[in-house]
Design a protein around this motif. Structure first.
Motif, mmCIF file in Angstrom:
data_model
loop_
_atom_site.group_PDB
_atom_site.id
_atom_site.type_symbol
_atom_site.label_atom_id
_atom_site.label_comp_id
_atom_site.label_asym_id
_atom_site.label_seq_id
_atom_site.Cartn_x
_atom_site.Cartn_y
_atom_site.Cartn_z
ATOM 1 N N GLU A 13 0.824 -1.208 0.000
ATOM 2 C CA GLU A 13 0.000 0.000 0.000
ATOM 3 C C GLU A 13 0.858 1.257 0.000
ATOM 4 O O GLU A 13 0.408 2.328 -0.401
ATOM 5 N N GLY A 14 2.111 1.150 0.455
ATOM 6 C CA GLY A 14 3.001 2.293 0.495
ATOM 7 C C GLY A 14 3.423 2.751 -0.890
ATOM 8 O O GLY A 14 3.238 2.040 -1.882
ATOM 9 N N ARG A 15 3.990 3.957 -0.947
ATOM 10 C CA ARG A 15 4.420 4.524 -2.221
ATOM 11 C C ARG A 15 5.780 5.176 -2.071
ATOM 12 O O ARG A 15 6.142 5.700 -1.005
ATOM 13 N N VAL A 16 6.530 5.168 -3.157
ATOM 14 C CA VAL A 16 7.735 5.985 -3.291
ATOM 15 C C VAL A 16 7.376 7.091 -4.270
ATOM 16 O O VAL A 16 6.854 6.808 -5.355
ATOM 17 N N ASP A 17 7.591 8.342 -3.899
ATOM 18 C CA ASP A 17 7.221 9.426 -4.807
ATOM 19 C C ASP A 17 8.415 10.333 -5.074
ATOM 20 O O ASP A 17 9.319 10.470 -4.240
ATOM 21 N N VAL A 18 8.424 10.912 -6.243
ATOM 22 C CA VAL A 18 9.546 11.730 -6.707
ATOM 23 C C VAL A 18 9.758 12.937 -5.805
ATOM 24 O O VAL A 18 10.908 13.316 -5.521
ATOM 25 N N GLN A 19 8.693 13.544 -5.348
ATOM 26 C CA GLN A 19 8.845 14.718 -4.495
ATOM 27 C C GLN A 19 9.548 14.352 -3.190
ATOM 28 O O GLN A 19 10.382 15.121 -2.692
ATOM 29 N N GLY A 20 9.240 13.194 -2.652
ATOM 30 C CA GLY A 20 9.918 12.735 -1.446
ATOM 31 C C GLY A 20 11.384 12.452 -1.694
ATOM 32 O O GLY A 20 12.251 12.770 -0.860
ATOM 33 N N LEU A 33 13.170 12.142 -12.425
ATOM 34 C CA LEU A 33 12.212 11.623 -13.404
ATOM 35 C C LEU A 33 12.904 10.960 -14.586
ATOM 36 O O LEU A 33 12.347 10.056 -15.213
ATOM 37 N N ALA A 34 14.121 11.392 -14.886
ATOM 38 C CA ALA A 34 14.875 10.764 -15.970
ATOM 39 C C ALA A 34 15.229 9.322 -15.620
ATOM 40 O O ALA A 34 15.501 8.503 -16.508
ATOM 41 N N VAL A 35 15.222 8.993 -14.319
ATOM 42 C CA VAL A 35 15.500 7.631 -13.858
ATOM 43 C C VAL A 35 14.204 6.862 -13.619
ATOM 44 O O VAL A 35 14.065 5.712 -14.026
ATOM 45 N N ALA A 38 8.319 8.049 -13.730
ATOM 46 C CA ALA A 38 6.993 8.101 -13.113
ATOM 47 C C ALA A 38 7.066 8.968 -11.865
ATOM 48 O O ALA A 38 8.100 9.027 -11.200
ATOM 49 N N GLU A 39 5.955 9.615 -11.540
ATOM 50 C CA GLU A 39 5.900 10.465 -10.347
ATOM 51 C C GLU A 39 5.917 9.648 -9.057
ATOM 52 O O GLU A 39 6.280 10.154 -7.999
ATOM 53 N N GLY A 40 5.519 8.386 -9.147
ATOM 54 C CA GLY A 40 5.501 7.532 -7.973
ATOM 55 C C GLY A 40 5.227 6.093 -8.346
ATOM 56 O O GLY A 40 4.775 5.799 -9.464
ATOM 57 N N PHE A 41 5.485 5.168 -7.413
ATOM 58 C CA PHE A 41 5.297 3.739 -7.668
ATOM 59 C C PHE A 41 5.240 3.019 -6.326
ATOM 60 O O PHE A 41 5.635 3.574 -5.283
ATOM 61 N N PRO A 42 4.766 1.756 -6.304
ATOM 62 C CA PRO A 42 4.609 1.045 -5.030
ATOM 63 C C PRO A 42 5.941 0.802 -4.320
ATOM 64 O O PRO A 42 6.951 0.451 -4.935
#
Length: 319
Positions: A13-20, A33-35, A38-42
């Motif tokens: 249910e958790g997420r990894v997000d680019v802003q974090g 984002l070049a890596v 996506a803005e986020g993923f599980p």
């Protein structure tokens, strides 16, 4: 010849997000984002555990197939070896949670090639026995192993988490394990390594060394050729080539080098990170759910791992 009877994937249910990632590392969002693409993923949440995801995936498979726990003789948990607890068996934990009490339970650590390695081991066991079932569990904690405060770990910022469960049978099934070819180039063994910190283990990269991208393509190409030769098949016979979801550009380069169109693979970089050894099964699940898999299809799973190992697992579809 053994076969995959069924398989399932589960996400945290958790997420990894680019802003974090940006806030923790200071790396510009555009560079991240070049890596990630996506803005986020599980990614595993604070209270989530990899073995629980694998248990849930396995439970779904057993319920769908109706295979009783006592019919399973082997349970293998595949990953990097950095389990939810140190000096502990996630294979035994999941087996007990599912009521599998008579199986041999053990782990295989070959990083993101571990799932394919476990399929090979379990398949060979079933072929030798001539009967029975085996359960392969694929799970890791990749997102937990990334130092998000370290700009030097940027290449690992796409690491997420998922788990998969694969039920194998000595009889016929939707996907026959037709062939497996693997190899390791130990000259890259020290390129990545773990570092112990008070809050756990993180991955560190050695100073940049050129040639790894070339090694990926060269080893995969050689293993595809070896596999096709063993099966008496040609490249045109390949319906799909599914690859670890680590590097979009290498993915495209491999397909171009082999001469396979991108339509024969799955690109999910806009919504998922690198989910460890479950990547190729996530892609296969997408193909099955979208009705893009047909009887007689030859599907190649291309897996790679720190160490560095590469593998091609050939599946023949029997729907």
């Amino acid at each position: 010849m053994s076969a995959i009877a069924d398989f399932a994937v589960r996400y945290p249910e958790g997420r990894v997000d680019v802003q974090g990632l940006h806030a923790a590392s200071g790396v510009p969002v555009a560079d991240i984002l070049a890596v990630t693409h996506a803005e986020g993923f599980p990614g595993l949440g604070e209270e989530e555990a990899s073995w629980e995801l694998a248990r849930d995936a396995a439970r779904a498979v057993l319920e769908r197939t109706g295979v009783a726990p006592e019919r399973i003789g082997t349970v293998i948990f595949a990953g990097s070896g950095e389990w939810d607890h140190p000096f502990w068996s996630p294979a035994a934990k999941v087996a007990h949670a599912l009521g599998i009490e008579r199986a041999h339970c053990f782990e295989v650590g070959n990083f993101c090639n571990a799932g394919a390695t476990a399929l090979r081991i379990a398949g060979e066991r079933l072929d030798a026995q001539g009967s029975g079932h085996a359960l392969v569990l694929i799970g890791d904690r990749l997102s937990r192993l990334v130092d998000r405060s370290d700009p030097g770990s940027l290449d690992l910022f796409n690491f997420g988490d998922a788990a998969a469960a694969v039920l194998l049978t000595a009889g016929t099934g939707p996907f026959t394990l037709a062939h497996s070819a693997m190899r390791t180039d130990g000259s890259w063994a020290d390129y990545y390594r773990g570092e112990h910190r008070p809050d756990g283990v993180v991955i560190r990269q050695e100073p940049h060394r050129r040639g790894l991208a070339d090694a990926y393509v060269e080893n995969f190409q050689a293993l595809v050729e070896e596999t096709l030769a063993a099966l008496g098949a040609k490249l045109d016979d390949v319906a799909h080539l599914l690859i670890n979801h680590g590097d979009r550009w290498m993915h495209q380069r491999l397909l171009a080098t082999l001469g396979l169109p991108e339509e024969k693979s799955v690109f999910a970089y806009d919504r998922q990170g690198h989910m460890g050894g479950a990547d190729t099964l996530i892609a296969l699940r997408e193909l099955v759910d979208e009705g893009r898999v047909h009887d007689g299809d030859l599907i190649l799973l291309a897996t790679s791992a720190m160490g560095f190992s590469w593998g091609i697992t050939a599946l023949e579809c029997r729907l």
